[in-house]
Scaffold this motif. Structure first.
Motif, mmCIF file in Angstrom:
data_model
loop_
_atom_site.group_PDB
_atom_site.id
_atom_site.type_symbol
_atom_site.label_atom_id
_atom_site.label_comp_id
_atom_site.label_asym_id
_atom_site.label_seq_id
_atom_site.Cartn_x
_atom_site.Cartn_y
_atom_site.Cartn_z
ATOM 1 N N ILE A 238 -27.175 9.756 29.373
ATOM 2 C CA ILE A 238 -26.319 10.952 29.454
ATOM 3 C C ILE A 238 -26.622 11.705 30.743
ATOM 4 N N ILE A 239 -25.566 12.160 31.399
ATOM 5 C CA ILE A 239 -25.758 13.048 32.544
ATOM 6 C C ILE A 239 -24.907 14.302 32.294
ATOM 7 N N PRO A 240 -25.532 15.462 32.214
ATOM 8 C CA PRO A 240 -24.762 16.681 31.978
ATOM 9 C C PRO A 240 -24.259 17.305 33.280
ATOM 10 N N THR A 241 -23.128 17.956 33.191
ATOM 11 C CA THR A 241 -22.634 18.746 34.323
ATOM 12 C C THR A 241 -21.861 19.936 33.758
ATOM 13 N N TYR A 242 -21.362 20.795 34.631
ATOM 14 C CA TYR A 242 -20.611 21.952 34.136
ATOM 15 C C TYR A 242 -19.264 21.524 33.549
ATOM 16 N N HIS A 243 -18.795 22.322 32.601
ATOM 17 C CA HIS A 243 -17.484 22.084 31.979
ATOM 18 C C HIS A 243 -16.374 22.513 32.954
ATOM 19 N N PRO A 244 -15.273 21.755 33.021
ATOM 20 C CA PRO A 244 -14.182 22.144 33.931
ATOM 21 C C PRO A 244 -13.667 23.576 33.689
ATOM 22 N N ILE B 162 -22.662 8.462 29.794
ATOM 23 C CA ILE B 162 -21.893 9.524 29.133
ATOM 24 C C ILE B 162 -22.038 10.793 29.966
ATOM 25 N N VAL B 163 -20.926 11.358 30.386
ATOM 26 C CA VAL B 163 -20.982 12.619 31.120
ATOM 27 C C VAL B 163 -20.722 13.737 30.114
ATOM 28 N N ALA B 164 -21.747 14.566 29.896
ATOM 29 C CA ALA B 164 -21.619 15.695 28.978
ATOM 30 C C ALA B 164 -21.046 16.871 29.760
ATOM 31 N N LEU B 165 -19.842 17.288 29.379
ATOM 32 C CA LEU B 165 -19.187 18.379 30.102
ATOM 33 C C LEU B 165 -19.544 19.709 29.452
ATOM 34 N N GLY B 166 -20.504 20.380 30.018
ATOM 35 C CA GLY B 166 -20.860 21.721 29.549
ATOM 36 C C GLY B 166 -21.988 21.734 28.538
ATOM 37 N N ALA B 167 -22.426 22.971 28.238
ATOM 38 C CA ALA B 167 -23.611 23.192 27.408
ATOM 39 C C ALA B 167 -23.440 22.652 25.989
#
Ligand code: URA
Length: 224
Positions: free
Chosen positions: A189-195, A156-161
């Motif tokens: 889960i791997i988080p990254t910044y929101h587009p 699961i890619v978590a986009l943003g905080a």
């Protein structure tokens, strides 16, 4: 927040809290008279979500934005909440942030958008695109958890905080956790910044590029 009953109870508790209560022993939901189970197919779940009136956003939304993509996707992207274009079309990530997300999926992961699944923490647009409140996020959570249960993504890619916070319960700043791997229940889960953040801060694209390369590498490892 595993099921609808808990979401309904939570809604009731938030309402009582607004009236100044700090304790209640009342339980208005009778197990034997109501069916609290969520459907076991994405299609039926989407139909149920389309009728949802669990929170106040149901009064102002145009369309419920349930999510879209491959129902057996290995990668699930979770954003924050629908914006104006999503609210009008009923599709997730179709505005400017969505165009960027699509490019990232295609150009970095080498996948087409319909090979992954895309959804949000909230299925309805918040007023003035505000950050979801804990009440809204917790009330909407059974839909997301059921989507995860049905899709069974490998990652699961978590986009943003916001997505990261409501998926893990962790409040650590997204800049500190992006690109790191989190095991949550039975999923990764791997988080990254929101587009949308990238549209405002294009220099952060290189960090998201690195995070997505990690996603690609992880997918190759789990596929073996
Ligand atoms: N931002 C989100 O978090 N989700 C969308 O669907 C669109 C913009």
């Amino acid at each position: 927040m595993k099921n609808l009953k808990n979401a309904l109870l939570l809604k009731q508790l938030y309402q009582l809290k607004q009236f100044g209560y700090s304790y209640t022993s009342a339980n208005i939901y009778k197990e034997d008279t109501q069916d609290f189970t969520l459907p076991n197919t994405l299609e039926s779940l989407a139909k149920q979500a389309a009728q949802c009136h669990l929170c106040e956003l149901s009064k102002t939304r145009t369309k419920v934005v349930f999510g879209e993509g491959n129902p057996h996707a290995a990668i699930l992207f979770v954003g924050e909440a629908p914006g104006v274009t999503e609210d009008t079309t009923g599709k997730p990530f179709v505005g400017r942030a969505g165009e960027l997300l699509t490019k990232m999926i295609e150009n970095v992961l080498g996948l087409s958008r319909n090979e992954v699944y895309i959804t949000n923490i909230l299925k309805c647009r918040p007023f003035n695109n505000e950050i979801p409140t804990p009440e809204q996020a917790h009330t909407c959570q059974p839909y997301l958890l059921k989507q995860i249960e049905l899709i069974k993504p490998k990652l699961i890619v978590a986009l943003g905080a916001t997505a990261y916070h409501y998926l893990t319960g962790d409040d650590t700043d997204i800049s500190k956790v992006r690109g790191t791997i989190h095991q949550q229940n039975n999923y990764t889960i791997i988080p990254t910044y929101h587009p949308s953040y990238l549209l405002r801060n294009p220099s952060a694209k290189k960090e998201v590029y690195v995070d997505l390369l990690k996603v690609k590498e992880l997918m190759q490892t789990v596929a073996q």
